[in-house]
Design a protein around this motif. Structure first.
Motif, PDB file in Angstrom:
ATOM      1  N   LEU A 191       0.831  -1.210   0.000  1.00 49.87           N
ATOM      2  CA  LEU A 191       0.000   0.000   0.000  1.00 49.87           C
ATOM      3  C   LEU A 191       0.866   1.260   0.000  1.00 49.87           C
ATOM      4  O   LEU A 191       0.502   2.271  -0.613  1.00 49.87           O
ATOM      5  CB  LEU A 191      -0.951  -0.004   1.198  1.00 49.87           C
ATOM      6  CG  LEU A 191      -2.033  -1.083   1.186  1.00 49.87           C
ATOM      7  CD1 LEU A 191      -2.907  -0.970   2.440  1.00 49.87           C
ATOM      8  CD2 LEU A 191      -2.905  -1.018  -0.053  1.00 49.87           C
ATOM      9  N   ASP A 192       2.030   1.194   0.667  1.00 49.48           N
ATOM     10  CA  ASP A 192       2.927   2.358   0.683  1.00 49.48           C
ATOM     11  C   ASP A 192       3.401   2.707  -0.729  1.00 49.48           C
ATOM     12  O   ASP A 192       3.488   3.887  -1.093  1.00 49.48           O
ATOM     13  CB  ASP A 192       4.137   2.108   1.591  1.00 49.48           C
ATOM     14  CG  ASP A 192       3.781   2.202   3.067  1.00 49.48           C
ATOM     15  OD1 ASP A 192       2.691   2.734   3.379  1.00 49.48           O
ATOM     16  OD2 ASP A 192       4.575   1.734   3.899  1.00 49.48           O
ATOM     17  N   VAL A 193       3.724   1.684  -1.522  1.00 50.02           N
ATOM     18  CA  VAL A 193       4.144   1.927  -2.909  1.00 50.02           C
ATOM     19  C   VAL A 193       2.997   2.562  -3.696  1.00 50.02           C
ATOM     20  O   VAL A 193       3.195   3.508  -4.471  1.00 50.02           O
ATOM     21  CB  VAL A 193       4.595   0.603  -3.583  1.00 50.02           C
ATOM     22  CG1 VAL A 193       4.845   0.809  -5.082  1.00 50.02           C
ATOM     23  CG2 VAL A 193       5.852   0.061  -2.911  1.00 50.02           C
ATOM     24  N   MET A 194       1.776   2.061  -3.473  1.00 54.30           N
ATOM     25  CA  MET A 194       0.610   2.599  -4.184  1.00 54.30           C
ATOM     26  C   MET A 194       0.327   4.047  -3.765  1.00 54.30           C
ATOM     27  O   MET A 194      -0.021   4.892  -4.592  1.00 54.30           O
ATOM     28  CB  MET A 194      -0.599   1.701  -3.944  1.00 54.30           C
ATOM     29  CG  MET A 194      -0.421   0.320  -4.565  1.00 54.30           C
ATOM     30  SD  MET A 194      -1.669  -0.865  -4.029  1.00 54.30           S
ATOM     31  CE  MET A 194      -3.153  -0.167  -4.751  1.00 54.30           C
ATOM     32  N   LYS A 195       0.509   4.339  -2.464  1.00 53.50           N
ATOM     33  CA  LYS A 195       0.313   5.720  -1.992  1.00 53.50           C
ATOM     34  C   LYS A 195       1.316   6.656  -2.664  1.00 53.50           C
ATOM     35  O   LYS A 195       0.972   7.781  -3.041  1.00 53.50           O
ATOM     36  CB  LYS A 195       0.509   5.780  -0.466  1.00 53.50           C
ATOM     37  CG  LYS A 195      -0.655   5.190   0.313  1.00 53.50           C
ATOM     38  CD  LYS A 195      -0.332   5.180   1.798  1.00 53.50           C
ATOM     39  CE  LYS A 195      -1.328   4.322   2.552  1.00 53.50           C
ATOM     40  NZ  LYS A 195      -0.959   4.108   3.950  1.00 53.50           N
ATOM     41  N   GLU A 216      -8.052   7.089   2.714  1.00 58.84           N
ATOM     42  CA  GLU A 216      -6.886   7.975   2.814  1.00 58.84           C
ATOM     43  C   GLU A 216      -6.369   8.415   1.443  1.00 58.84           C
ATOM     44  O   GLU A 216      -5.949   9.548   1.258  1.00 58.84           O
ATOM     45  CB  GLU A 216      -5.779   7.221   3.575  1.00 58.84           C
ATOM     46  CG  GLU A 216      -4.516   8.005   3.783  1.00 58.84           C
ATOM     47  CD  GLU A 216      -3.386   7.136   4.336  1.00 58.84           C
ATOM     48  OE1 GLU A 216      -2.242   7.602   4.245  1.00 58.84           O
ATOM     49  OE2 GLU A 216      -3.649   6.025   4.824  1.00 58.84           O
ATOM     50  N   VAL A 217      -6.389   7.500   0.476  1.00 54.32           N
ATOM     51  CA  VAL A 217      -5.689   7.752  -0.790  1.00 54.32           C
ATOM     52  C   VAL A 217      -6.654   8.018  -1.939  1.00 54.32           C
ATOM     53  O   VAL A 217      -6.349   8.788  -2.850  1.00 54.32           O
ATOM     54  CB  VAL A 217      -4.753   6.560  -1.139  1.00 54.32           C
ATOM     55  CG1 VAL A 217      -3.928   6.870  -2.367  1.00 54.32           C
ATOM     56  CG2 VAL A 217      -3.843   6.233   0.043  1.00 54.32           C
ATOM     57  N   GLY A 218      -7.820   7.381  -1.914  1.00 55.40           N
ATOM     58  CA  GLY A 218      -8.762   7.571  -3.017  1.00 55.40           C
ATOM     59  C   GLY A 218      -9.292   8.998  -3.061  1.00 55.40           C
ATOM     60  O   GLY A 218      -9.449   9.637  -2.027  1.00 55.40           O
ATOM     61  N   ASN A 219      -9.549   9.491  -4.281  1.00 60.26           N
ATOM     62  CA  ASN A 219     -10.289  10.757  -4.368  1.00 60.26           C
ATOM     63  C   ASN A 219     -11.736  10.493  -4.797  1.00 60.26           C
ATOM     64  O   ASN A 219     -12.596  11.338  -4.629  1.00 60.26           O
ATOM     65  CB  ASN A 219      -9.610  11.747  -5.325  1.00 60.26           C
ATOM     66  CG  ASN A 219      -9.714  11.330  -6.787  1.00 60.26           C
ATOM     67  OD1 ASN A 219      -9.489  10.165  -7.106  1.00 60.26           O
ATOM     68  ND2 ASN A 219     -10.040  12.255  -7.662  1.00 60.26           N
ATOM     69  N   ARG A 220     -11.981   9.264  -5.323  1.00 65.41           N
ATOM     70  CA  ARG A 220     -13.345   8.866  -5.668  1.00 65.41           C
ATOM     71  C   ARG A 220     -13.525   7.401  -5.280  1.00 65.41           C
ATOM     72  O   ARG A 220     -12.617   6.587  -5.458  1.00 65.41           O
ATOM     73  CB  ARG A 220     -13.594   9.027  -7.165  1.00 65.41           C
ATOM     74  CG  ARG A 220     -13.576  10.482  -7.600  1.00 65.41           C
ATOM     75  CD  ARG A 220     -13.664  10.629  -9.078  1.00 65.41           C
ATOM     76  NE  ARG A 220     -14.904  10.095  -9.612  1.00 65.41           N
ATOM     77  CZ  ARG A 220     -15.015   9.619 -10.836  1.00 65.41           C
ATOM     78  NH1 ARG A 220     -13.986   9.573 -11.651  1.00 65.41           N
ATOM     79  NH2 ARG A 220     -16.178   9.175 -11.269  1.00 65.41           N
ATOM     80  N   VAL A 221     -14.692   7.086  -4.767  1.00 65.28           N
ATOM     81  CA  VAL A 221     -14.996   5.712  -4.355  1.00 65.28           C
ATOM     82  C   VAL A 221     -16.278   5.279  -5.052  1.00 65.28           C
ATOM     83  O   VAL A 221     -17.267   6.016  -5.070  1.00 65.28           O
ATOM     84  CB  VAL A 221     -15.155   5.601  -2.819  1.00 65.28           C
ATOM     85  CG1 VAL A 221     -15.457   4.164  -2.417  1.00 65.28           C
ATOM     86  CG2 VAL A 221     -13.903   6.102  -2.099  1.00 65.28           C
TER      87      VAL A 221
END
Length: 255
Positions: A191-195, A216-221
């Motif tokens: 997840l850190d790499v994806m962030k 935390e990371v998504g701007n759209r769900v």
């Protein structure tokens, strides 16, 4: 806002329509979006993701990627003449990371990473190896280029799978439950790499059960259930102000 992928009324039916894996999904994916797709098992999330690069061929609907409907067998060339659509060319612009790492077990890490760019992007071996070393260093794996997949943990393999997809310099990265096959203590490193990718502006579509990442990371769900897109919004909309009863019920079980 630059739209990268437009999905219009996407349907995927099995058994002559008895099973509706996707039942009329429409969504826009914009450049720089980190779109997170959530929902119960069997809701159609992975089918939706795999349809975006035509690993699943839809029953009907449109997927317009960078102006070209990739569900069609023909597309206009620069002169407007209809020619055979080069699906492989479009797929090269979509990095895909699966639950399972799909690394070649008999090849070293650096060979796994350089194979596709040398063959498909016509990079020289030297260019590809230099790029691979830069990416490996970025994910804390610079010392493992000569290792083989069997010598790595699950989290390390998944980090390699991510940077292998980045070797093709894709315009969008598709993640199909990338942490679901990992031991819990290895999830964070992936997840850190994806962030980090999200911070750098990579367009991402992520199917996941990791609600913390979605928040935390998504701007759209997007919340899917029974092949339908039931509700979509910002993480704040979805997690703090859900409207749909089915979404409320789902969140009560997973949060």
């Amino acid at each position: 806002m630059d739209t990268l992928i437009q999905v219009r009324d996407l349907k995927k039916y099995y058994k002559n329509g008895a099973i509706k894996a996707l039942d009329g999904i429409s969504a826009d994916i914009n450049k720089g979006d980190v779109m997170v797709v959530i929902g119960p098992s069997g809701s159609g999330k992975s089918t939706f993701l795999r349809s975006l690069n035509m690993l699943e061929v839809p029953t009907s609907g449109e997927i317009i990627f960078e102006g070209v409907d990739i569900t069609k067998s023909k597309a206009p060339d620069e002169n407007g003449k209809m020619v055979r659509m080069d699906l492989d060319m479009h797929r090269q612009k979509m990095g895909m990371v699966f639950q399972h790492f799909n690394l070649f077990p008999h090849k070293s890490i650096i060979d796994n990473m350089t194979l596709a760019p040398v063959r498909l992007r016509k990079m020289t071996k030297e260019e590809a190896e230099a790029k691979a070393r830069t990416l490996l260093a970025r994910v804390g794996m610079g010392d493992r280029e000569n290792s083989f997949p069997s010598q790595l943990s699950g989290g390390q393999k998944q980090r390699i799978a991510i940077v292998r997809a980045l070797m093709m310099e894709p315009d969008v990265m598709l993640f199909d439950e990338p942490t679901s096959a990992l031991d819990p203590e290895m999830v964070g490193e992936v997840l850190d790499v994806m962030k980090e990718l999200a911070k750098q502006g990579m367009t991402m579509v992520v199917v996941t059960h990791e609600m913390g990442f979605a928040r935390e990371v998504g701007n759209r769900v997007l919340f899917m259930d029974e092949g339908k897109l039931v509700e979509e919004g910002t993480p704040d909309d979805i997690f703090n102000h859900p409207q749909n009863d089915r979404l409320k019920d789902f969140l009560s079980k997973v949060l």
